[in-house]
Scaffold this active site. Structure first.
Site, PDB file in Angstrom:
ATOM      1  N   TRP A 158       0.685  -0.998   0.139  1.00 30.70           N
ATOM      2  CA  TRP A 158      -0.157  -0.132  -0.125  1.00 30.70           C
ATOM      3  C   TRP A 158       0.724   1.192   0.002  1.00 30.70           C
ATOM      4  O   TRP A 158       0.200   2.189  -0.160  1.00 30.70           O
ATOM      5  CB  TRP A 158      -1.071  -0.030   1.110  1.00 30.70           C
ATOM      6  CG  TRP A 158      -0.220  -0.412   2.580  1.00 30.70           C
ATOM      7  CD1 TRP A 158       0.018  -1.497   3.173  1.00 30.70           C
ATOM      8  CD2 TRP A 158       0.537   0.737   3.317  1.00 30.70           C
ATOM      9  NE1 TRP A 158       0.584  -1.395   4.165  1.00 30.70           N
ATOM     10  CE2 TRP A 158       1.000  -0.085   4.551  1.00 30.70           C
ATOM     11  CE3 TRP A 158       0.957   2.162   3.256  1.00 30.70           C
ATOM     12  CZ2 TRP A 158       1.932   0.646   5.257  1.00 30.70           C
ATOM     13  CZ3 TRP A 158       1.546   2.516   4.287  1.00 30.70           C
ATOM     14  CH2 TRP A 158       2.281   1.863   5.238  1.00 30.70           C
ATOM     15  N   ASN A 159       1.913   1.145   0.445  1.00 29.33           N
ATOM     16  CA  ASN A 159       2.920   2.321   0.643  1.00 29.33           C
ATOM     17  C   ASN A 159       3.302   3.092  -0.751  1.00 29.33           C
ATOM     18  O   ASN A 159       3.431   4.354  -0.896  1.00 29.33           O
ATOM     19  CB  ASN A 159       4.123   2.003   1.290  1.00 29.33           C
ATOM     20  CG  ASN A 159       5.022   1.188   0.953  1.00 29.33           C
ATOM     21  OD1 ASN A 159       4.910   0.374  -0.096  1.00 29.33           O
ATOM     22  ND2 ASN A 159       6.270   1.007   1.535  1.00 29.33           N
ATOM     23  N   LYS A 182      -1.936  -8.602  -7.613  1.00 26.86           N
ATOM     24  CA  LYS A 182      -2.727  -8.503  -6.359  1.00 26.86           C
ATOM     25  C   LYS A 182      -2.191  -7.274  -5.743  1.00 26.86           C
ATOM     26  O   LYS A 182      -1.416  -7.361  -4.810  1.00 26.86           O
ATOM     27  CB  LYS A 182      -2.568  -9.873  -5.441  1.00 26.86           C
ATOM     28  CG  LYS A 182      -3.534 -10.188  -4.734  1.00 26.86           C
ATOM     29  CD  LYS A 182      -4.370  -9.135  -3.707  1.00 26.86           C
ATOM     30  CE  LYS A 182      -3.662  -9.175  -2.515  1.00 26.86           C
ATOM     31  NZ  LYS A 182      -4.007  -8.265  -1.499  1.00 26.86           N
ATOM     32  N   PRO A 183      -3.041  -6.374  -5.686  1.00 28.05           N
ATOM     33  CA  PRO A 183      -2.514  -5.066  -5.023  1.00 28.05           C
ATOM     34  C   PRO A 183      -3.110  -5.198  -3.427  1.00 28.05           C
ATOM     35  O   PRO A 183      -4.038  -5.915  -3.293  1.00 28.05           O
ATOM     36  CB  PRO A 183      -3.227  -3.920  -5.757  1.00 28.05           C
ATOM     37  CG  PRO A 183      -4.655  -4.619  -5.989  1.00 28.05           C
ATOM     38  CD  PRO A 183      -4.170  -5.964  -6.143  1.00 28.05           C
ATOM     39  N   GLY A 235       6.902  -6.341   0.768  1.00 29.57           N
ATOM     40  CA  GLY A 235       6.195  -6.263   1.940  1.00 29.57           C
ATOM     41  C   GLY A 235       7.082  -6.727   3.282  1.00 29.57           C
ATOM     42  O   GLY A 235       8.064  -6.817   3.341  1.00 29.57           O
ATOM     43  N   SER A 236       6.123  -7.103   4.271  1.00 35.13           N
ATOM     44  CA  SER A 236       6.947  -7.535   5.442  1.00 35.13           C
ATOM     45  C   SER A 236       7.672  -9.048   5.322  1.00 35.13           C
ATOM     46  O   SER A 236       7.286  -9.693   4.388  1.00 35.13           O
ATOM     47  CB  SER A 236       5.857  -7.854   6.502  1.00 35.13           C
ATOM     48  OG  SER A 236       5.313  -8.646   6.447  1.00 35.13           O
ATOM     49  N   GLU A 257      11.052  -8.255  -1.922  1.00 33.31           N
ATOM     50  CA  GLU A 257      11.559  -7.009  -1.567  1.00 33.31           C
ATOM     51  C   GLU A 257      10.976  -6.732   0.053  1.00 33.31           C
ATOM     52  O   GLU A 257       9.906  -6.291   0.149  1.00 33.31           O
ATOM     53  CB  GLU A 257      11.112  -5.862  -2.086  1.00 33.31           C
ATOM     54  CG  GLU A 257      11.527  -6.088  -3.581  1.00 33.31           C
ATOM     55  CD  GLU A 257      13.020  -5.913  -3.833  1.00 33.31           C
ATOM     56  OE1 GLU A 257      13.804  -5.481  -2.663  1.00 33.31           O
ATOM     57  OE2 GLU A 257      13.665  -6.129  -4.932  1.00 33.31           O
ATOM     58  N   LEU A 258      11.619  -7.106   1.214  1.00 33.12           N
ATOM     59  CA  LEU A 258      11.116  -7.140   2.376  1.00 33.12           C
ATOM     60  C   LEU A 258      11.365  -5.965   3.476  1.00 33.12           C
ATOM     61  O   LEU A 258      11.803  -5.209   2.974  1.00 33.12           O
ATOM     62  CB  LEU A 258      11.270  -8.388   3.050  1.00 33.12           C
ATOM     63  CG  LEU A 258      10.844  -9.632   1.927  1.00 33.12           C
ATOM     64  CD1 LEU A 258      11.346 -11.044   2.517  1.00 33.12           C
ATOM     65  CD2 LEU A 258       9.564  -9.630   1.703  1.00 33.12           C
ATOM     66  N   CYS A 291      10.209   1.176   2.773  1.00 34.88           N
ATOM     67  CA  CYS A 291      11.279   0.202   3.296  1.00 34.88           C
ATOM     68  C   CYS A 291      12.512   0.725   3.621  1.00 34.88           C
ATOM     69  O   CYS A 291      13.310   0.224   4.356  1.00 34.88           O
ATOM     70  CB  CYS A 291      10.980  -1.153   2.241  1.00 34.88           C
ATOM     71  SG  CYS A 291       9.499  -1.933   2.173  1.00 34.88           S
ATOM     72  N   GLU A 388      11.513  -2.453  12.582  1.00 34.20           N
ATOM     73  CA  GLU A 388      11.159  -1.152  11.866  1.00 34.20           C
ATOM     74  C   GLU A 388      10.097  -0.438  12.081  1.00 34.20           C
ATOM     75  O   GLU A 388       8.690  -0.855  12.395  1.00 34.20           O
ATOM     76  CB  GLU A 388      10.860  -2.041  10.419  1.00 34.20           C
ATOM     77  CG  GLU A 388      10.825  -1.006   9.286  1.00 34.20           C
ATOM     78  CD  GLU A 388      10.532  -1.820   7.879  1.00 34.20           C
ATOM     79  OE1 GLU A 388      10.066  -3.017   7.969  1.00 34.20           O
ATOM     80  OE2 GLU A 388      10.816  -1.255   6.977  1.00 34.20           O
TER      81      GLU A 388
HETATM   82  C1  SIN Z   1       9.388   0.389  -0.849  1.00 35.59           C
HETATM   83  O1  SIN Z   1       9.111   0.895   0.201  1.00 35.59           O
HETATM   84  O2  SIN Z   1       9.189  -0.649  -0.752  1.00 35.59           O
HETATM   85  C2  SIN Z   1       9.814   1.299  -2.019  1.00 35.59           C
HETATM   86  C3  SIN Z   1      10.762   2.468  -1.540  1.00 35.59           C
HETATM   87  C4  SIN Z   1      11.355   2.952  -3.075  1.00 35.59           C
HETATM   88  O3  SIN Z   1      11.193   2.345  -4.073  1.00 35.59           O
HETATM   89  O4  SIN Z   1      12.335   3.956  -2.750  1.00 35.59           O
END
Ligand code: SIN
Length: 489
Positions: A158-159, A182-183, A235-236, A257-258, A291, A388
């Site tokens: 969602w971010n 799948k958003p 995500g997490s 990408e966690l 992230c 985090e």
């Molecule tokens: C993310 O927070 O997953 C991506 C951040 C970014 O692409 O800079």
């Protein structure tokens, strides 16, 4: 329509399957709310396993045709998609502000960032090079070709409701794959608008599909399907582990990408103005909900007090408010759970001896707003050192030597992004090499762009997105060995 868009074709609440808009097969919907106001924005189709099965069948058929198109043909369509995203930037930004909450300037920046992946991978579609290998036997010729992985799935967060889709779908389509997205349940509207623009750009039916719905049910269905050859997830770490386990029976390729726990190290010889400005960028983008946001500020003894004072003064000036207000810099957090975690980290730190330099409380703007916060005298014993926060809180730790800073920075299970500030050239190389992270920013707090490889190590995941390496995630390597001797000779 609860959102005002110039291009009303972008407001979609059905799933996008096989080139058409369809409600969920069982008719279920899920509400989407504006985090700034709590208002209901839309009721969106809630897809389940049966919808996923339809999408997978359509993707298999579409990919069989798409894989045979030339890179140049794929490039034209991806570039058209890019142009349509840019043409509709204002409306897409409005959708992000409404369902995700980030300030409008950031939302518009995210759309440019999202579009940049489409343009970059449009060009990369032409460059899926192979190799010719000098043979060990003069009677043979050895080559390597690269072919699309097949049907892929993306589970996106969602971010960044737009950029995390194009960063995955762009290379997938460029490589000749199909993609089912799948958003996040919290931000499906941006994803559906992107799908409409892909349709208008000429992306064939079934090649890019969007299934809004419950993460657990759809995650299971996508992972279980042997037709899905690759899964990309942002995500997490907790959910990444679950998806990896669920993908084991079908041995899917994975990009994960966690989570992160990014250190931001300020050495005594840093340019303090540059460090403060970069600290704001690295911490407060998207209200701390990225992230790669700096999670721990490690500041050397000799500069600690001055950095703390100047940083806190700058943070105090950041204006909190809804993303729709052009003066807002810090929008709402995404949910009550996110706010509770931020509050818990601050309370724990204060209880164990940290001092609040600014912020430290919610904001009168509404229940999901939290004031940008700086804490000093934070120690490794506090929760915030290891978890985090994903919110607008900057904890300042103190260190004395370079070795101590590196040990503190690496003292985490995560390894996504790290930042450090120094003007000593020899130290630049020592520190950059010693940091156990996939990405390192030196004298900058902003490292993300479409041409650089984004990704982490350790519990922050695997695989890289963006850059020329981002294509590799969607290509299989095939080695071909030819015996050129004439059997009749
Ligand atoms: C993310 O927070 O997953 C991506 C951040 C970014 O692409 O800079």
């Amino acid at each position: 329509m609860a959102v005002h868009l110039a291009n009303t074709s972008l407001f979609r609440t059905d799933a996008f399957i096989d080139g058409t808009w369809r409600p969920a097969l069982d008719g279920t919907c899920r509400p989407v709310h504006n985090p700034a106001t709590g208002a209901l924005v839309a009721q969106v189709a809630e897809c389940g396993a049966d919808d996923a099965a339809r999408a997978i069948a359509a993707a298999v058929a579409a990919q069989a045709e798409w894989r045979n198109r030339t890179g140049a043909q794929r490039q034209v369509i991806l570039a058209r998609w890019h142009d349509l995203v840019m043409d509709n930037l204002d409306d897409l930004a409005t959708l992000i502000v409404t369902e995700q909450g980030k300030p409008r300037v950031e939302a518009a920046g995210e759309i440019r960032y999202a579009a940049s992946f489409l343009l970059w991978f449009a060009a990369e579609a032409m460059r899926a090079y192979g190799d010719v290998i000098p043979p060990t036997n003069p009677a043979t010729r050895l080559s390597v070709i690269r072919q699309p992985v097949g049907v892929c799935a993306a589970i996106t967060p969602w971010n960044f409701p737009a950029a995390m889709i194009t960063r995955k779908a762009g290379p997938a389509l460029a490589a000749g794959c199909a993609m089912i997205v799948k958003p996040s349940e919290l931000t499906p509207l941006t994803a559906l608008a992107l799908a409409e623009l892909a349709r208008q750009a000429g992306v064939p039916a079934g090649l890019l599909q969007v299934l809004p719905g419950d993460g657990t049910a759809l995650g299971k269905a996508l992972c279980a399907s042997p037709d899905i050859r690759k899964l990309s997830f942002t995500g997490s770490t907790r959910v990444g582990r679950v998806l990896m386990a669920q993908s084991a029976p079908t041995l899917k390729r994975l990009s994960l990408e966690l989570g992160g726990n990014a250190p931001f190290i300020v050495f005594d010889d840093a340019h303090i103005g540059q460090a403060v400005k970069s600290a704001i960028a690295a911490k407060y983008r998207n209200a701390g909900q990225t992230c790669v946001c700096a999670n721990r500020f490690l500041v050397q003894d000799g500069i600690y007090d001055e950095f703390a004072t100047r940083f806190a003064r700058a943070v105090e000036a950041l204006r909190v408010g809804p993303g729709s207000d052009p003066d807002s810099v810090i929008g709402p957090l995404i949910s009550a759970g996110a706010r509770d975690k931020v509050e818990a980290h601050v309370h724990d730190a204060v209880k164990r001896g940290a001092t609040v330099l600014c912020g430290g409380t919610g904001d009168r703007m509404g229940p999901l707003f939290y004031r940008p916060t700086v804490l000093r005298d934070v120690t490794p014993a506090m929760r915030i050192a290891h978890e985090e926060t994903f919110g607008p809180v900057a904890p300042l730790f103190r260190f004395r030597t370079e070795d101590e800073a590196i040990a503190m920075a690496n003292d985490t299970e995560y390894g996504l992004a790290a930042y450090f500030f120094t003007r000593d050239h020899a130290r630049v190389h020592r520190v950059a090499e010693a940091l156990e992270y996939g990405m390192v920013g030196h004298n900058t707090g902003l490292i993300s762009n479409e041409v650089a490889p984004f990704g982490g190590i350790k519990q922050s995941g695997m695989g890289r997105e963006g850059s020329r390496y981002g294509m590799d995630e969607y290509l299989e390597m095939k080695y071909i060995c030819t015996d050129i001797t004439d059997p009749d000779a």
